[in-house]
Design a protein around this motif. Structure first.
Motif, PDB file in Angstrom:
ATOM      1  N   ALA A 282      28.827  47.726  97.504  1.00  0.00           N
ATOM      2  CA  ALA A 282      29.649  47.748  96.295  1.00  0.00           C
ATOM      3  C   ALA A 282      28.768  47.998  95.075  1.00  0.00           C
ATOM      4  CB  ALA A 282      30.388  46.422  96.139  1.00  0.00           C
ATOM      5  N   PRO A 283      29.310  48.677  94.045  1.00  0.00           N
ATOM      6  CA  PRO A 283      28.510  48.978  92.845  1.00  0.00           C
ATOM      7  C   PRO A 283      27.924  47.741  92.180  1.00  0.00           C
ATOM      8  CG  PRO A 283      30.506  50.291  92.867  1.00  0.00           C
ATOM      9  CD  PRO A 283      30.625  49.325  94.014  1.00  0.00           C
ATOM     10  N   ALA A 284      28.611  46.610  92.288  1.00  0.00           N
ATOM     11  CA  ALA A 284      28.110  45.395  91.643  1.00  0.00           C
ATOM     12  C   ALA A 284      26.754  44.980  92.186  1.00  0.00           C
ATOM     13  CB  ALA A 284      29.111  44.252  91.822  1.00  0.00           C
ATOM     14  N   GLN A 285      26.420  45.445  93.391  1.00  0.00           N
ATOM     15  CA  GLN A 285      25.164  45.053  94.008  1.00  0.00           C
ATOM     16  C   GLN A 285      23.984  45.911  93.567  1.00  0.00           C
ATOM     17  OE1 GLN A 285      25.465  44.285  98.265  1.00  0.00           O
ATOM     18  NE2 GLN A 285      27.687  44.194  98.116  1.00  0.00           N
ATOM     19  N   TYR A 286      24.270  47.074  92.941  1.00  0.00           N
ATOM     20  CA  TYR A 286      23.145  47.903  92.509  1.00  0.00           C
ATOM     21  C   TYR A 286      23.251  48.377  91.065  1.00  0.00           C
ATOM     22  CZ  TYR A 286      26.381  51.714  93.730  1.00  0.00           C
ATOM     23  OH  TYR A 286      27.467  52.535  93.826  1.00  0.00           O
ATOM     24  N   LEU A 287      24.370  48.096  90.395  1.00  0.00           N
ATOM     25  CA  LEU A 287      24.507  48.449  88.989  1.00  0.00           C
ATOM     26  C   LEU A 287      24.349  47.188  88.144  1.00  0.00           C
ATOM     27  CD1 LEU A 287      27.530  50.925  88.998  1.00  0.00           C
ATOM     28  CD2 LEU A 287      25.105  51.462  88.928  1.00  0.00           C
ATOM     29  N   GLN A 288      23.509  47.250  87.157  1.00  0.00           N
ATOM     30  CA  GLN A 288      23.277  46.105  86.299  1.00  0.00           C
ATOM     31  C   GLN A 288      23.419  46.523  84.847  1.00  0.00           C
ATOM     32  OE1 GLN A 288      19.480  44.239  86.722  1.00  0.00           O
ATOM     33  NE2 GLN A 288      19.906  42.633  85.248  1.00  0.00           N
ATOM     34  N   GLN A 289      24.237  45.805  84.117  1.00  0.00           N
ATOM     35  CA  GLN A 289      24.424  46.105  82.708  1.00  0.00           C
ATOM     36  C   GLN A 289      23.251  45.542  81.904  1.00  0.00           C
ATOM     37  OE1 GLN A 289      28.081  44.700  81.054  1.00  0.00           O
ATOM     38  NE2 GLN A 289      27.503  45.186  78.961  1.00  0.00           N
ATOM     39  N   VAL A 290      22.711  46.378  81.032  1.00  0.00           N
ATOM     40  CA  VAL A 290      21.598  45.930  80.197  1.00  0.00           C
ATOM     41  C   VAL A 290      22.080  44.826  79.263  1.00  0.00           C
ATOM     42  CG1 VAL A 290      19.903  46.649  78.492  1.00  0.00           C
ATOM     43  CG2 VAL A 290      20.566  48.220  80.338  1.00  0.00           C
ATOM     44  N   ASN A 291      21.265  43.780  79.137  1.00  0.00           N
ATOM     45  CA  ASN A 291      21.590  42.648  78.266  1.00  0.00           C
ATOM     46  C   ASN A 291      22.907  41.992  78.646  1.00  0.00           C
ATOM     47  OD1 ASN A 291      19.263  43.115  76.749  1.00  0.00           O
ATOM     48  ND2 ASN A 291      20.320  44.499  75.348  1.00  0.00           N
ATOM     49  N   ALA A 292      23.186  41.910  79.962  1.00  0.00           N
ATOM     50  CA  ALA A 292      24.440  41.305  80.396  1.00  0.00           C
ATOM     51  C   ALA A 292      24.347  39.788  80.461  1.00  0.00           C
ATOM     52  CB  ALA A 292      24.838  41.846  81.767  1.00  0.00           C
ATOM     53  N   ASP A 293      23.109  39.232  80.532  1.00  0.00           N
ATOM     54  CA  ASP A 293      22.932  37.782  80.636  1.00  0.00           C
ATOM     55  C   ASP A 293      23.121  37.160  79.254  1.00  0.00           C
ATOM     56  OD1 ASP A 293      22.166  35.194  80.975  1.00  0.00           O
ATOM     57  OD2 ASP A 293      20.466  35.664  82.272  1.00  0.00           O
ATOM     58  N   PRO A 294      24.140  36.314  79.051  1.00  0.00           N
ATOM     59  CA  PRO A 294      24.371  35.707  77.733  1.00  0.00           C
ATOM     60  C   PRO A 294      23.171  34.930  77.220  1.00  0.00           C
ATOM     61  CG  PRO A 294      26.257  35.355  79.180  1.00  0.00           C
ATOM     62  CD  PRO A 294      25.162  35.925  80.028  1.00  0.00           C
ATOM     63  N   ALA A 295      22.438  34.258  78.128  1.00  0.00           N
ATOM     64  CA  ALA A 295      21.274  33.484  77.701  1.00  0.00           C
ATOM     65  C   ALA A 295      20.199  34.407  77.134  1.00  0.00           C
ATOM     66  CB  ALA A 295      20.713  32.684  78.882  1.00  0.00           C
TER      67      ALA A 295
ATOM     68  N   VAL B 234      20.701  37.397  75.806  1.00  0.00           N
ATOM     69  CA  VAL B 234      21.198  37.952  74.544  1.00  0.00           C
ATOM     70  C   VAL B 234      21.005  36.957  73.415  1.00  0.00           C
ATOM     71  CG1 VAL B 234      23.258  38.751  73.324  1.00  0.00           C
ATOM     72  CG2 VAL B 234      22.860  39.446  75.691  1.00  0.00           C
ATOM     73  N   LEU B 235      21.341  35.681  73.659  1.00  0.00           N
ATOM     74  CA  LEU B 235      21.192  34.644  72.637  1.00  0.00           C
ATOM     75  C   LEU B 235      19.735  34.442  72.267  1.00  0.00           C
ATOM     76  CD1 LEU B 235      22.437  32.449  70.880  1.00  0.00           C
ATOM     77  CD2 LEU B 235      22.272  30.879  72.834  1.00  0.00           C
ATOM     78  N   ALA B 236      18.844  34.426  73.271  1.00  0.00           N
ATOM     79  CA  ALA B 236      17.420  34.234  72.997  1.00  0.00           C
ATOM     80  C   ALA B 236      16.871  35.380  72.162  1.00  0.00           C
ATOM     81  CB  ALA B 236      16.654  34.104  74.314  1.00  0.00           C
ATOM     82  N   GLU B 237      17.292  36.599  72.484  1.00  0.00           N
ATOM     83  CA  GLU B 237      16.807  37.753  71.732  1.00  0.00           C
ATOM     84  C   GLU B 237      17.292  37.702  70.282  1.00  0.00           C
ATOM     85  OE1 GLU B 237      16.905  42.665  71.937  1.00  0.00           O
ATOM     86  OE2 GLU B 237      17.736  41.454  73.572  1.00  0.00           O
ATOM     87  N   ARG B 238      18.554  37.303  70.085  1.00  0.00           N
ATOM     88  CA  ARG B 238      19.074  37.211  68.726  1.00  0.00           C
ATOM     89  C   ARG B 238      18.342  36.145  67.921  1.00  0.00           C
ATOM     90  NH1 ARG B 238      25.652  37.559  69.791  1.00  0.00           N
ATOM     91  NH2 ARG B 238      25.700  39.786  70.344  1.00  0.00           N
TER      92      ARG B 238
END
Length: 285
Positions: free
Chosen positions: A196-209, A211-215
């Motif tokens: 399934a695509p979910a197993q090999y496609l990863q959205q950049v900056n999808a992890d909320p933690a 994203v928050l740390a970077e901000r």
């Protein structure tokens, strides 16, 4: 007009066979009767006349819709979309042109059915441009054997439909693909397993933690930069702001004229201010 018409035959009631039987019993009109009804609707806004025209031609919609059963969509849905096209045709039909309503309506009926198939055949639309739509609805009749088109076959299809050969290959590939759930789990049994695509496609900056740390890091660095600029003398702050932060940035010569010094001196002051900023920002927070 479609909201005002109330058809006595409803696709949601009974079976499709009962519906087809009901529309086949609807009265037909000859050319003169059809023109008279069309004029009543066109000139007097007589909705009952429009309703009679629609009912008399529902059997033709069924005939057209049956030709699209090979796309795996329910026949009642195809008929319903075709009925919408028929009602649009009745609304636009001009009885003085000299053609029967059914000849005029076939374009509208097919257009609605085509749009429904394009929207619902697959989760992802396979045809968006005019050329792609033409290929989508014509490619099957050209495939006289299993397997992919040869170069000569693809070129012949492209010439007949007036499209590029590359478009033929692209649509052939789209028609051969199958929908797959984004997060479907692969079966453990069997040698052939689809991932399934979910197993090999990863959205950049999808992890909320993350994203928050970077901000938070960006916010701290912005505060440190602002504090470092405030430590500079007024002239250095003005030079940096005018050279790097202003919407309309000034040149070395512009600032030289402002402070009555040489452009080289402004460049030296700018470099000195930048070094102080780098040193301040490099220090531990």
């Amino acid at each position: 007009m479609s909201n005002a018409l109330s058809l006595p035959v409803n696709l949601s009631l009974g079976s499709i066979e009962e519906y087809v039987g009901a529309v086949n019993l609807m009265p037909r009109f000859d050319a003169e009767e059809e023109r008279a009804l069309a004029r009543r609707f066109r000139e007097e806004d007589d909705l009952d006349a429009a309703r009679q025209l629609v009912l008399a031609n529902l059997r033709f919609v069924v005939h057209v819709a049956r030709g699209y059963m090979g796309y795996g969509l329910p026949l009642p849905d195809l008929i319903q979309e075709g009925n919408i096209g028929l009602m649009k045709a009745v609304k636009r039909y001009d009885p003085d042109v000299g053609v029967r309503l059914v000849s005029f309506a076939v374009h509208w009926i097919r257009a609605e059915i085509h749009e429904f198939i394009i929207q619902n055949w697959r989760i992802v639309k396979v045809a968006t441009t005019k050329a792609q739509r033409k290929l989508f609805f014509n490619l099957r009749k050209f495939k006289n054997r299993l397997g992919w088109f040869s170069q000569d076959e693809a070129r012949a299809v492209a010439d007949e439909l007036g499209v590029d050969v590359s478009s033929v290959y692209e649509m052939e590939s789209r028609l051969s693909n199958q929908d797959m759930a984004f997060d479907a789990h692969a079966e453990d049994d069997g040698d052939e397993r689809e991932v399934a695509p979910a197993q090999y496609l990863q959205q950049v900056n999808a992890d909320p933690a993350e994203v928050l740390a970077e901000r938070e890091w960006e916010s701290r660095e912005q505060e440190r930069l602002s504090a470092a600029i405030e430590e500079l003398d007024e002239r250095s702050r003005d030079i940096l702001a005018s050279r790097w932060l202003a919407e309309e940035k000034l040149t070395l010569h512009d600032l030289a004229a402002r402070y009555n010094v040489s452009a080289e001196r402004i460049r030296q002051l700018e470099n000195s201010a930048m070094k102080k900023l780098r040193k301040t920002l490099a220090a531990p927070a």
